[in-house]
Design a protein around this motif. Structure first.
Motif, PDB file in Angstrom:
ATOM      1  N   ARG A  85       0.917  -1.137   0.080  1.00  0.00           N
ATOM      2  CA  ARG A  85      -0.059  -0.250  -0.075  1.00  0.00           C
ATOM      3  C   ARG A  85       0.915   1.182  -0.060  1.00  0.00           C
ATOM      4  NH1 ARG A  85      -4.808  -0.193   4.233  1.00  0.00           N
ATOM      5  NH2 ARG A  85      -5.161   1.549   2.776  1.00  0.00           N
ATOM      6  N   SER A  86       0.151   2.217  -0.711  1.00  0.00           N
ATOM      7  CA  SER A  86       1.287   3.434  -0.850  1.00  0.00           C
ATOM      8  C   SER A  86       0.377   4.669  -0.778  1.00  0.00           C
ATOM      9  CB  SER A  86       1.777   3.505  -2.195  1.00  0.00           C
ATOM     10  OG  SER A  86       2.690   4.731  -2.392  1.00  0.00           O
ATOM     11  N   GLU A  87       0.696   5.663   0.221  1.00  0.00           N
ATOM     12  CA  GLU A  87      -0.105   6.863   0.305  1.00  0.00           C
ATOM     13  C   GLU A  87       0.724   8.071  -0.073  1.00  0.00           C
ATOM     14  OE1 GLU A  87      -0.943   8.314   4.528  1.00  0.00           O
ATOM     15  OE2 GLU A  87       0.183   6.531   5.173  1.00  0.00           O
ATOM     16  N   PHE A  88      -0.104   9.088  -0.297  1.00  0.00           N
ATOM     17  CA  PHE A  88       0.570  10.623  -0.695  1.00  0.00           C
ATOM     18  C   PHE A  88       0.038  11.692   0.259  1.00  0.00           C
ATOM     19  CE2 PHE A  88       0.271   7.873  -4.509  1.00  0.00           C
ATOM     20  CZ  PHE A  88       1.713   8.233  -5.458  1.00  0.00           C
ATOM     21  N   VAL A  89       1.005  12.422   0.376  1.00  0.00           N
ATOM     22  CA  VAL A  89       0.618  13.662   1.059  1.00  0.00           C
ATOM     23  C   VAL A  89       1.374  14.904   0.304  1.00  0.00           C
ATOM     24  CG1 VAL A  89       1.391  14.909   3.177  1.00  0.00           C
ATOM     25  CG2 VAL A  89       1.110  12.609   3.295  1.00  0.00           C
ATOM     26  N   ASP A 142      13.081  14.875   3.230  1.00  0.00           N
ATOM     27  CA  ASP A 142      12.006  15.989   2.655  1.00  0.00           C
ATOM     28  C   ASP A 142      10.717  15.755   3.596  1.00  0.00           C
ATOM     29  OD1 ASP A 142      10.542  17.751   1.628  1.00  0.00           O
ATOM     30  OD2 ASP A 142      10.329  16.822  -0.247  1.00  0.00           O
ATOM     31  N   LEU A 143      10.978  16.708   4.726  1.00  0.00           N
ATOM     32  CA  LEU A 143       9.991  16.722   5.660  1.00  0.00           C
ATOM     33  C   LEU A 143       8.990  17.618   5.261  1.00  0.00           C
ATOM     34  CD1 LEU A 143      12.334  16.919   9.210  1.00  0.00           C
ATOM     35  CD2 LEU A 143      10.961  14.863   7.816  1.00  0.00           C
ATOM     36  N   THR A 144       7.546  17.332   5.112  1.00  0.00           N
ATOM     37  CA  THR A 144       6.808  18.250   4.512  1.00  0.00           C
ATOM     38  C   THR A 144       5.810  18.990   5.678  1.00  0.00           C
ATOM     39  OG1 THR A 144       6.475  16.703   2.478  1.00  0.00           O
ATOM     40  CG2 THR A 144       4.535  18.314   3.195  1.00  0.00           C
ATOM     41  N   THR A 145       5.372  20.187   5.776  1.00  0.00           N
ATOM     42  CA  THR A 145       4.777  20.775   6.620  1.00  0.00           C
ATOM     43  C   THR A 145       3.115  21.015   6.142  1.00  0.00           C
ATOM     44  OG1 THR A 145       6.397  21.986   7.634  1.00  0.00           O
ATOM     45  CG2 THR A 145       4.248  22.662   7.916  1.00  0.00           C
ATOM     46  N   GLY A 150      -6.227  23.564  11.656  1.00  0.00           N
ATOM     47  CA  GLY A 150      -5.856  24.929  11.848  1.00  0.00           C
ATOM     48  C   GLY A 150      -4.367  25.018  12.401  1.00  0.00           C
ATOM     49  N   LYS A 151      -3.489  23.852  12.508  1.00  0.00           N
ATOM     50  CA  LYS A 151      -2.345  24.053  13.217  1.00  0.00           C
ATOM     51  C   LYS A 151      -1.415  23.185  12.062  1.00  0.00           C
ATOM     52  CE  LYS A 151      -3.797  23.515  17.935  1.00  0.00           C
ATOM     53  NZ  LYS A 151      -3.523  22.432  19.297  1.00  0.00           N
ATOM     54  N   GLU A 152      -0.154  23.744  12.031  1.00  0.00           N
ATOM     55  CA  GLU A 152       0.986  23.476  11.195  1.00  0.00           C
ATOM     56  C   GLU A 152       1.669  22.005  11.768  1.00  0.00           C
ATOM     57  OE1 GLU A 152       4.049  26.119  10.128  1.00  0.00           O
ATOM     58  OE2 GLU A 152       2.591  27.298   8.793  1.00  0.00           O
ATOM     59  N   VAL A 153       1.527  20.899  10.890  1.00  0.00           N
ATOM     60  CA  VAL A 153       1.955  19.854  11.361  1.00  0.00           C
ATOM     61  C   VAL A 153       3.140  19.200  10.618  1.00  0.00           C
ATOM     62  CG1 VAL A 153       1.687  17.431  12.025  1.00  0.00           C
ATOM     63  CG2 VAL A 153      -0.219  18.986  12.293  1.00  0.00           C
ATOM     64  N   THR A 154       4.271  18.997  10.900  1.00  0.00           N
ATOM     65  CA  THR A 154       5.480  18.418  10.061  1.00  0.00           C
ATOM     66  C   THR A 154       5.301  17.017  10.053  1.00  0.00           C
ATOM     67  OG1 THR A 154       7.081  20.228  10.966  1.00  0.00           O
ATOM     68  CG2 THR A 154       7.978  18.172   9.918  1.00  0.00           C
ATOM     69  N   ILE A 155       5.363  16.493   8.560  1.00  0.00           N
ATOM     70  CA  ILE A 155       5.391  14.902   8.644  1.00  0.00           C
ATOM     71  C   ILE A 155       6.600  14.405   7.792  1.00  0.00           C
ATOM     72  CG2 ILE A 155       3.906  13.279   7.132  1.00  0.00           C
ATOM     73  CD1 ILE A 155       1.710  14.999   7.142  1.00  0.00           C
ATOM     74  N   ASP A 156       7.058  13.208   8.284  1.00  0.00           N
ATOM     75  CA  ASP A 156       7.933  12.640   7.777  1.00  0.00           C
ATOM     76  C   ASP A 156       7.556  11.546   6.759  1.00  0.00           C
ATOM     77  OD1 ASP A 156      10.484  11.044   7.395  1.00  0.00           O
ATOM     78  OD2 ASP A 156      10.899  10.761   9.371  1.00  0.00           O
ATOM     79  N   LEU A 157       7.914  11.825   5.523  1.00  0.00           N
ATOM     80  CA  LEU A 157       7.693  11.050   4.429  1.00  0.00           C
ATOM     81  C   LEU A 157       8.465   9.762   4.219  1.00  0.00           C
ATOM     82  CD1 LEU A 157       7.017  13.980   1.875  1.00  0.00           C
ATOM     83  CD2 LEU A 157       5.094  12.631   3.194  1.00  0.00           C
ATOM     84  N   GLY A 158       9.421   9.630   5.134  1.00  0.00           N
ATOM     85  CA  GLY A 158      10.043   8.353   4.999  1.00  0.00           C
ATOM     86  C   GLY A 158      11.233   8.498   4.099  1.00  0.00           C
TER      87      GLY A 158
END
Length: 298
Positions: A85-89, A142-145, A150-158
């Protein structure tokens, strides 16, 4: 007799086209052109062969093409076959260890060698590489915010990488030779990791490091459009920023125009976003007055 006259006229038209190309051939003599290849043409054998022939013609005209390719649809297909399975942000594929292993296999193996084979079949001498070779493209995560509730969240895309160091010496070694480098957008981490890099991002970083004369981003759209839907054939960086701020440039075009801006800032002379579905789009853009997309300059 009528058929013979028609054929003669066709040949004269061909000769006229070649003659009119002379100033453009002189203009790009010895130039380095980085081409991001992707979209529809990669999934169609006839379009692939046409692209390969055009690349060989460029090389024959003493232009130095560097091909960087993507492969999203082919990766999706393989992940589905392997039941991963693969997901996108925000359009970026979250890549765990299992996913990036498949990504590397598809990009550096299946797709890269298919393009190399197609160019060689047209009489060229293509060499397949990835960003791992000679540390061509060193990456960090590549860390995506994103904004959630209503809040900024930093997501680690692996294992999704952003290039932080590009060492183009291996590509420069091909300049002036008969060889055509074809680069898969796989990067190396400083700790030995493998990173999946967006194809446009990789092409922009490589073009900037090589101070390329042109970066051509082949897409499945006609180019950058204005508020009325008309293709803008020439823009400045300031125009791109204004159109983005006003919402005219939106969606999937934003990362492409951002790649263009980053490449220009890095020293690329001009970037063209063009429709890779158009027959001989690369030749139209480089060797005719017509052009085939949106030219962006600093």
């Amino acid at each position: 007799m009528d058929k013979s006259i028609a054929q003669t006229r066709d040949w004269i038209a061909t000769a006229r086209t070649l003659s009119e190309a002379l100033p453009y051939l002189q203009r790009y003599d010895g130039a380095t052109i980085v081409i991001k290849f992707g979209g529809h043409a990669m999934g169609d054998d006839d379009a692939m062969d046409e692209f390969a022939r055009d690349i060989v013609l460029m090389k024959q005209c003493n232009v130095n093409p560097v091909v960087v390719h993507g492969g999203g649809p082919q990766i999706n297909e393989m992940l589905k076959r392997l039941d991963i399975r693969s997901e996108f942000v925000d359009g970026k594929r979250v890549s765990d260890a299992a996913t990036v292993e498949v990504v590397e296999m598809v990009l550096s193996g299946r797709i890269n060698k298919r393009i190399v084979q197609a160019i060689n079949a047209q009489g060229g001498k293509a060499i397949g590489l990835s960003g791992k070779d000679a540390n061509l493209m060193v990456c960090e995560r590549d860390l995506t915010t994103v904004v959630r509730d209503g809040k900024e969240v930093t997501i680690d895309l692996g294992y999704v990488g952003k290039p932080v160091e590009v060492n183009p010496d291996i590509l420069r070694s091909f300049l002036g030779s008969d060889f055509i480098p074809v680069v898969a957008p796989i990067g190396a981490g400083r700790g030995g990791e493998t990173f999946n890099v967006n194809g446009d991002t990789a092409a922009g970083a490589i073009a900037a490091a090589m101070k390329a004369d042109r970066l051509l981003l082949l897409t499945d759209v006609a180019g950058v459009k204005d508020a009325d839907g008309a293709v803008l054939t020439a823009l400045r960086a300031a125009d791109v920023r204004e159109l983005t701020a006003s919402g005219v440039i939106a969606g999937g075009m934003i990362p492409k125009t951002q790649t263009a801006l980053d490449a220009l800032e890095g020293g690329v002379r001009a970037v063209v976003i063009l429709d890779g579905r158009a027959p001989h789009a690369v030749l139209l853009e480089l060797f005719t007055a017509h052009g085939a997309g949106s030219l962006i300059r600093a």
